[in-house]
Design a protein around this motif. Structure first.
Motif, PDB file in Angstrom:
ATOM      1  N   UNK A 264       0.825  -1.210   0.000  1.00 53.22           N
ATOM      2  CA  UNK A 264       0.000   0.000   0.000  1.00 53.22           C
ATOM      3  C   UNK A 264       0.858   1.260   0.000  1.00 53.22           C
ATOM      4  N   UNK A 265       2.066   1.173   0.532  1.00 51.87           N
ATOM      5  CA  UNK A 265       2.974   2.326   0.517  1.00 51.87           C
ATOM      6  C   UNK A 265       3.445   2.595  -0.907  1.00 51.87           C
ATOM      7  N   UNK A 266       3.699   1.529  -1.670  1.00 49.77           N
ATOM      8  CA  UNK A 266       4.064   1.693  -3.080  1.00 49.77           C
ATOM      9  C   UNK A 266       2.940   2.421  -3.818  1.00 49.77           C
ATOM     10  N   UNK A 267       1.712   1.986  -3.581  1.00 46.71           N
ATOM     11  CA  UNK A 267       0.561   2.613  -4.228  1.00 46.71           C
ATOM     12  C   UNK A 267       0.440   4.076  -3.818  1.00 46.71           C
ATOM     13  N   UNK A 268       0.672   4.374  -2.539  1.00 46.04           N
ATOM     14  CA  UNK A 268       0.595   5.756  -2.052  1.00 46.04           C
ATOM     15  C   UNK A 268       1.601   6.641  -2.791  1.00 46.04           C
ATOM     16  N   UNK A 269       2.841   6.176  -2.915  1.00 46.00           N
ATOM     17  CA  UNK A 269       3.871   6.990  -3.562  1.00 46.00           C
ATOM     18  C   UNK A 269       3.559   7.176  -5.041  1.00 46.00           C
ATOM     19  N   UNK A 270       3.128   6.106  -5.704  1.00 50.51           N
ATOM     20  CA  UNK A 270       2.739   6.223  -7.108  1.00 50.51           C
ATOM     21  C   UNK A 270       1.596   7.221  -7.291  1.00 50.51           C
TER      22      UNK A 270
END
Length: 624
Positions: A264-270
């Motif tokens: 979910x952190x990857x998605x947040x940054x993207x």
């Protein structure tokens, strides 16, 4: 002239069907690519090493058609009607997605890879017509806004496709759902393309060259052989994708290894990065005044460098946790907000950088070469993205840099690359200084500038209030303006760089320097013969009282020798500002002046200087 938001284009048939078509195409690309990656990593019995190798192979397989078929796409975009070509390409997308759907159903890697190559080919053929159709369907003042909406839509579609694929592939019956989704979206894209208005072929007599390698080289040479502003814009555009590819490729590892986060952190940054690009893109129209303002390019470049360095700085010593951070627990860390602000800043300034470059390439390329020049841009983009992957591998695996250090190196490289571009094409820097002046020291409002013709020669006459009159007028008028000014003002430090770059004509009094005096009239005549706009200040000097001095006879000599329309203009509110000769103004008195530039209707070339003086005085009114 009524000012409309760029979003008003979404209510027009000449833009909305095309916008939906390209939006759905970008969305489908990413649903399919991400779905394929999930299948390789989770549904097939590959080791981690083999799975990662296949994922990287997929990225290369998707980029390969840009090298092979972009030149062909450029030829198609010139030879065939653009609306019909888009529909054919969209029909091909349906067929490709049917192959991909079969690959998901059968869990067949060969079919999926075949469809991936097909989608890369689809994108390579669609790219040239995608960007070359905009200048054909939009008015000049809509071009920046149209490009901004396309860039915004593309990045948001990439984000939505990436997230959507993750949601689909994490559920049950994922093969059936993703198969149906990609075919449905392809069909909707074709339906949308049916409503794109007719757009004629730019060069129907063009003979197609099917030799891929010969035509690719010829296309790149055509692009790089354009005037410097266009050719260097191609390089600047490709450099943006070099930087963007490095950031996007490193986000997963950055989120996992540096921020200790989960998926979910990857998605947040993207999401933050994509929203930044979209926000910067849509702000371009407002900041550029609805014209192609390449002064935003240096501004965007500086912002990307500053926030890239800050991202490296704020990445140091991020606190670990017993369990990986979710996006919500990550936001509980104060340092994370700084990092997200840096990523958002990189995206916003990336939008400021890329949108004007696309608009410049479109507006300054002749119609019958535009699609091929954009094809050259796509080839260079693909090349730069491949090189970015190699550079990242060398710096991370050979040089042993950390990911934040890689971001730092790329930010410093950005300074060097753009310094080269701006040195070769000083117009970028000149327009940036003009834009900065008209958006910082002064608040400039425009009235009646639509009276200045979009094409053909014209003379502008204006009252002369300050040392920066030419910069304020040049920043307001859409067309390049050649100014005639007193040679001592022309020679002022710093401003001289801007004046020289803008093709300003220095003039002296005949008694001061007869050679400079005569050369000025010769250059003015040449500019007007070439169909350009020339602006003169007929008072011959800055006002020392705030009132308009008597117009000199030079304006009549110019118009007698060059019978072109003359347009009176007036600057209001500039008297008493920092660069005027108002007494007792002080260093900061009226430093944030509110300025209005007013243009009147064109007048015939035989209009006398005193009549022109009266017209300028009426336009200025009582506001000095």
């Amino acid at each position: 002239m009524t000012q409309h938001s760029q979003f008003a284009l979404l209510g027009t048939r000449r833009f909305l069907p095309f916008f939906i078509t390209q939006l759905l195409g970008a969305f489908n690309d990413n649903v399919f690519k991400q779905g394929l990656i999930f299948v390789i990593l989770f549904n097939m019995a590959f080791s981690d090493k083999t799975g990662n190798l296949l994922v990287n192979f997929c990225h290369m397989l998707f980029i390969l058609p840009f090298f092979l078929f972009s030149a062909l796409g450029g030829q198609f975009g010139e030879k065939f009607a653009k609306d019909a070509l888009i529909r054919v390409i969209k029909l091909a997308e349906i067929i490709i997605m049917l192959v991909g759907a079969a690959g998901f159903f059968l869990n067949s890697l060969p079919l999926l890879l075949l469809a991936l190559f097909g989608m890369g080919t689809h994108s390579a053929l669609f790219g040239p017509v995608k960007y070359s159709i905009l200048p054909a369907t939009l008015r000049e003042e809509e071009l920046v806004g149209g490009n901004a909406l396309v860039e915004m839509g593309t990045f948001l579609a990439i984000l939505a496709g990436t997230i959507g694929a993750g949601v689909i592939m994490s559920g049950s019956h994922s093969a059936g759902i993703v198969s149906g989704a990609i075919v449905l979206v392809a069909c909707l894209g074709y339906v949308a393309s049916r409503n794109i208005p007719r757009s004629h072929a730019a060069l129907p007599e063009l003979v197609l060259d099917w030799n891929i390698f010969r035509q690719t080289w010829a296309t790149v040479r055509l692009g790089l052989g354009q005037r410097p502003a266009v050719s260097r814009s191609l390089l600047g555009n490709s450099w943006f994708w070099f930087i963007g590819s490095i950031y996007l490729a490193q986000i997963p590892a950055f989120a996992k290894d540096l921020l200790h986060g989960d998926k979910t952190v990857i998605t947040l940054i993207l999401t933050v990065f994509s929203v930044g690009i979209a926000l910067g893109s849509v702000l371009c129209e407002r900041l550029s005044g609805r014209k192609v303002e390449i002064g935003l390019v240096p501004f965007g470049s500086m912002g990307m460098t500053i926030f890239g360095i800050l991202l490296w700085w704020h990445s140091a010593g991020f606190p670990t946790a017993a369990e990986p951070y979710t996006w919500l627990t990550l936001l509980g860390q104060g340092q994370a907000w700084w990092l997200l602000a840096d990523i958002l800043g990189i995206g916003i300034f990336g939008g400021f950088y890329i949108v004007p470059l696309y608009a410049l390439i479109q507006s300054r390329t002749v119609e019958n070469e535009r699609a091929r020049v954009i094809a050259a841009n796509n080839i260079l983009n693909a090349l730069f993205m491949v090189v970015s992957a190699l550079v990242a591998m060398l710096l991370l695996n050979v040089a042993g840099l950390s990911i934040p250090q890689l971001f730092l190196v790329v930010s410093l490289m950005n300074i060097a690359v753009n310094a080269y571009i701006f040195k070769i094409v000083p117009e970028f820097t000149m327009r940036f200084l003009i834009w900065l002046l008209s958006h910082s020291m002064y608040r400039v409002r425009h009235e009646g500038l639509e009276a200045i013709p979009d094409e053909g020669a014209a003379v502008l006459v204006c009252n002369h209030v300050s040392f920066v009159d030419a910069l304020l007028i040049g920043g307001a008028v859409r067309r390049p303006v050649r100014f005639v000014m007193y040679y001592k003002i022309y020679q002022l430090p710093v401003l001289n760089f801007i004046f020289r770059t803008a093709g300003t004509v220095p003039i002296a009094g005949r008694s001061e320097d007869e050679k400079t005096y005569e050369q000025a009239f010769q250059r003015i005549a040449q500019y007007l013969a070439d169909g350009e706009v020339v602006c003169i200040f007929p008072e011959g000097k800055l006002t020392t009282s705030g009132e308009i001095d008597e117009f000199k006879a030079g304006v009549e000599r110019i118009l007698a020798a060059n019978p072109v329309p003359v347009i009176p203009m007036a600057l209001q509110g500039l008297w008493g500002s920092f660069f005027s000769r108002a007494p007792h103004k002080g260093l900061f008195k009226r430093f944030w002046s509110r300025i209005t530039l007013v243009a009147g209707q064109p007048m015939p070339a035989d209009t006398g200087r005193l009549v022109l003086q009266e017209q300028v005085a009426q336009l200025r009114g009582d506001v000095r």
